[in-house]
Enzyme design. Structure first.
Site, PDB file in Angstrom:
ATOM      1  CE1 TYR A 149     -12.389  -1.626   8.672  1.00  0.00           C
ATOM      2  CE2 TYR A 149     -11.311  -3.547   7.705  1.00  0.00           C
ATOM      3  CZ  TYR A 149     -11.286  -2.218   8.073  1.00  0.00           C
ATOM      4  OH  TYR A 149     -10.158  -1.464   7.820  1.00  0.00           O
ATOM      5  NE  ARG A 197      -0.526 -10.372   1.913  1.00  0.00           N
ATOM      6  CZ  ARG A 197      -0.535  -9.410   0.993  1.00  0.00           C
ATOM      7  NH1 ARG A 197      -0.329  -9.713  -0.277  1.00  0.00           N
ATOM      8  NH2 ARG A 197      -0.771  -8.155   1.331  1.00  0.00           N
ATOM      9  NE  ARG A 210      -5.891   0.010  12.838  1.00  0.00           N
ATOM     10  CZ  ARG A 210      -6.378   0.508  11.707  1.00  0.00           C
ATOM     11  NH1 ARG A 210      -5.616   0.744  10.686  1.00  0.00           N
ATOM     12  NH2 ARG A 210      -7.669   0.740  11.606  1.00  0.00           N
ATOM     13  CG  PHE A 270      -9.166  -2.775 -13.392  1.00  0.00           C
ATOM     14  CD1 PHE A 270      -8.163  -2.174 -12.643  1.00  0.00           C
ATOM     15  CD2 PHE A 270     -10.488  -2.611 -12.973  1.00  0.00           C
ATOM     16  CE1 PHE A 270      -8.460  -1.447 -11.508  1.00  0.00           C
ATOM     17  CE2 PHE A 270     -10.791  -1.880 -11.832  1.00  0.00           C
ATOM     18  CZ  PHE A 270      -9.773  -1.301 -11.100  1.00  0.00           C
TER      19      PHE A 270
HETATM   20  C1  PS7 Z   1     -10.305   2.091  -6.835  1.00  0.00           C
HETATM   21  C2  PS7 Z   1      -8.953   0.214  -7.879  1.00  0.00           C
HETATM   22  C3  PS7 Z   1     -12.846  -4.996  -9.541  1.00  0.00           C
HETATM   23  C4  PS7 Z   1     -15.362  -5.186  -9.087  1.00  0.00           C
HETATM   24  C5  PS7 Z   1      -7.004   2.045  -1.652  1.00  0.00           C
HETATM   25  C6  PS7 Z   1     -10.174  -3.297  -5.976  1.00  0.00           C
HETATM   26  C7  PS7 Z   1      -6.919  -0.806   1.864  1.00  0.00           C
HETATM   27  C8  PS7 Z   1      -7.640  -5.142  -0.813  1.00  0.00           C
HETATM   28  O1  PS7 Z   1      -2.782  -4.319   3.524  1.00  0.00           O
HETATM   29  O2  PS7 Z   1      -2.967  -1.905  -0.352  1.00  0.00           O
HETATM   30  O3  PS7 Z   1      -3.892  -2.075   3.452  1.00  0.00           O
HETATM   31  O4  PS7 Z   1      -1.676  -2.418   2.311  1.00  0.00           O
HETATM   32  O5  PS7 Z   1      -2.871  -4.379  -0.770  1.00  0.00           O
HETATM   33  C9  PS7 Z   1      -8.913   0.507  -5.475  1.00  0.00           C
HETATM   34  C10 PS7 Z   1     -13.814  -5.246  -7.219  1.00  0.00           C
HETATM   35  C11 PS7 Z   1      -9.145   1.000  -0.949  1.00  0.00           C
HETATM   36  C12 PS7 Z   1     -10.968  -3.701  -3.663  1.00  0.00           C
HETATM   37  C13 PS7 Z   1      -8.661  -1.860   0.420  1.00  0.00           C
HETATM   38  C14 PS7 Z   1      -9.114   1.230  -4.221  1.00  0.00           C
HETATM   39  C15 PS7 Z   1     -12.531  -5.138  -6.546  1.00  0.00           C
HETATM   40  C16 PS7 Z   1      -8.979   1.469   0.439  1.00  0.00           C
HETATM   41  C17 PS7 Z   1      -9.654  -3.325  -3.090  1.00  0.00           C
HETATM   42  C18 PS7 Z   1      -8.333   0.494  -3.197  1.00  0.00           C
HETATM   43  C19 PS7 Z   1     -12.583  -4.079  -5.456  1.00  0.00           C
HETATM   44  C20 PS7 Z   1      -9.224   0.360   1.435  1.00  0.00           C
HETATM   45  C21 PS7 Z   1      -5.742  -2.943  -1.592  1.00  0.00           C
HETATM   46  C22 PS7 Z   1      -9.514  -3.788  -1.654  1.00  0.00           C
HETATM   47  O6  PS7 Z   1      -5.097  -3.291  -0.405  1.00  0.00           O
HETATM   48  O7  PS7 Z   1      -3.705  -3.515   1.443  1.00  0.00           O
HETATM   49  C23 PS7 Z   1      -9.378   0.930  -6.664  1.00  0.00           C
HETATM   50  C24 PS7 Z   1     -13.983  -5.137  -8.552  1.00  0.00           C
HETATM   51  C25 PS7 Z   1      -8.206   1.201  -1.891  1.00  0.00           C
HETATM   52  C26 PS7 Z   1     -11.209  -3.699  -4.966  1.00  0.00           C
HETATM   53  C27 PS7 Z   1      -8.270  -0.821   1.228  1.00  0.00           C
HETATM   54  C28 PS7 Z   1      -7.746  -2.790  -0.136  1.00  0.00           C
HETATM   55  C29 PS7 Z   1      -7.183  -2.749  -1.409  1.00  0.00           C
HETATM   56  C30 PS7 Z   1      -8.115  -3.753  -1.078  1.00  0.00           C
HETATM   57  P1  PS7 Z   1      -2.967  -3.029   2.746  1.00  0.00           P
HETATM   58  P2  PS7 Z   1      -3.549  -3.238  -0.087  1.00  0.00           P
HETATM   59 MN    MN Z   2      -6.955   0.670   6.527  1.00  0.00          MN
END
Ligand code: PS7
Ligand code: MN
Ligand code: MN
Ligand code: MN
Ligand code: MN
Ligand code: MN
Length: 354
Positions: A149, A197, A210, A270
């Site tokens: 997941y 968290r 969930r 970043f």
């Molecule tokens: C394209 C920057 C940097 C190699 C929206 C960044 C939710 C933790 O609890 O909003 O759902 O509110 O705090 C980000 C690796 C993904 C993973 C993932 C797209 C790092 C949709 C982010 C982020 C890879 C699914 C934020 C994983 O969670 O959580 C971009 C390198 C999105 C990264 C989700 C979560 C991000 C997350 P909540 P958050």
């Molecule tokens: Mn989600």
């Protein structure tokens, strides 16, 4: 160069950056500081995935509609008219104005479009596998499922971002080929920290909980995930929490390796800032009963200290060293914790490599 760039005036881009600033606390600043050749692509990537996540998270959507929508969501970025009413808060505006995201997406370099659409397709299909239609007590049975997941919702983001970095020419060609390895773990480390968290936020979710904590772990400590909310169960609750923190710490070596290979200073920031916030959050969560009763968050001042003057890999090592030392001290106090030795060893390994 470190100041946030002025918001662009063109309507599509203006909407995307305004949205980004409204929906993400930590990502907005670091995305806006990216080099011009990557900034818009990463901003759109973020919003496309945020929109997909809005569909996944909307519990009022019938699974019979949600599953096919998740599977075809990647096609919506090619349909200039597509929009929908979904989600809550700021996300409603994102979904209703999706054509503005599409507009910017379609003006991106072809190679960027392909990476974003490909990851969106894989993530949507993966999310669809984890949709449950009843009030199942847990969506995730095993640690293997937990890793899968997290791969779908975050590991794929790490892989896609690596492909964008390589395509931009700002980072080495080797970032094109990090599929199953360290790029995936960069995402897993962030996602697992978020899942750990957010115990209370996710279990009190309306209309139903969930949960992403794997049953083969929590089952060692209780008969239900709900049980951890009972103050009388604080010992097994903390043991389970510490078990999951220990599991997440297993990704740190790969994350350090990935970050050591980055060359462009703002791409580095970043990637590194969220990682440092993750290990800081894990260190705060460890053996902390507040995870089960409230919100555990890094203090504003601590976050600012991380973001200010983070320039190179030595700074990342210093930050990881600092949080690993904090953790180590807490692990020493966790007498009777079944994973104490394992956690201690992981802390020692992080300290040695920093
Ligand atoms: C394209 C920057 C940097 C190699 C929206 C960044 C939710 C933790 O609890 O909003 O759902 O509110 O705090 C980000 C690796 C993904 C993973 C993932 C797209 C790092 C949709 C982010 C982020 C890879 C699914 C934020 C994983 O969670 O959580 C971009 C390198 C999105 C990264 C989700 C979560 C991000 C997350 P909540 P958050
Ligand atoms: Mn989600
Ligand atoms: Mn979400
Ligand atoms: Mn590849
Ligand atoms: Mn969460
Ligand atoms: Mn959240």
């Amino acid at each position: 160069a470190r100041r946030a760039k002025q918001l662009p005036q063109e309507p599509g881009l203006a909407f995307c950056y305004d949205m980004l600033n409204r929906v993400s606390r930590s990502f907005a600043i670091v995305i806006q500081q990216l080099p011009a050749g990557l900034r818009d692509a990463v901003c759109v990537f973020y919003l496309v995935l945020r929109a997909l996540d809005t569909v996944e998270d909307d519990m009022s959507l019938d699974p019979a509609l949600k599953v096919p929508l998740l599977r075809c969501f990647h096609e919506k970025s090619y349909d200039r008219k597509w929009k929908m009413s979904c989600g809550g808060g700021e996300y409603v505006r994102l979904m209703e104005n999706y054509p503005l995201v599409t507009d910017v997406f379609l003006r991106l370099d072809q190679r960027y479009q392909s990476v974003i659409a490909d990851i969106c397709q894989k993530m949507g299909a993966g999310m669809a596998e984890f949709v449950t239609d009843s009030a199942a007590e847990s969506e995730v049975a095993t640690t293997k499922d937990y890793n899968l997941y997290c791969h779908y919702v975050a590991g794929l983001v790490g892989i896609g971002l690596s492909h964008l970095f390589a395509s931009s020419g700002l980072e080495s060609e080797s970032f094109q080929h990090t599929e199953d390895g360290v790029a995936n773990e960069m995402g897993l480390f962030l996602q697992k920290t978020n899942i750990i968290r957010d115990y209370l936020e996710d279990i009190t979710e309306e209309p139903r909980p969930r949960m992403w904590w794997p049953k083969d772990v929590w089952g060692l400590y209780a008969d239900s995930l709900e049980a951890f909310r009972d103050p009388a169960q604080s010992t097994p609750a903390l043991h389970c929490l510490n078990h999951l923190v220990t599991d997440a710490l297993g990704h740190v070596q790969s994350c350090l390796e990935y970050m050591s290979r980055l060359r462009q200073p703002n791409v580095f920031r970043f990637c590194a800032i969220p990682q440092i916030m993750a290990i800081g959050t894990l260190s705060q969560c460890y053996n902390n009963h507040k995870v089960f009763t409230g919100v555990v968050k890094m203090r504003r001042g601590e976050v600012a200290k991380v973001m200010y003057r983070l320039d190179d890999f030595a700074d990342v090592c210093a930050a990881f060293l600092n949080y690993a030392e904090d953790l180590k001290a807490k692990v020493e106090q966790a007498e009777g914790d079944p994973n104490q030795q394992k956690t201690q060893q992981l802390c020692a390994k992080i300290i040695a490599s920093c």
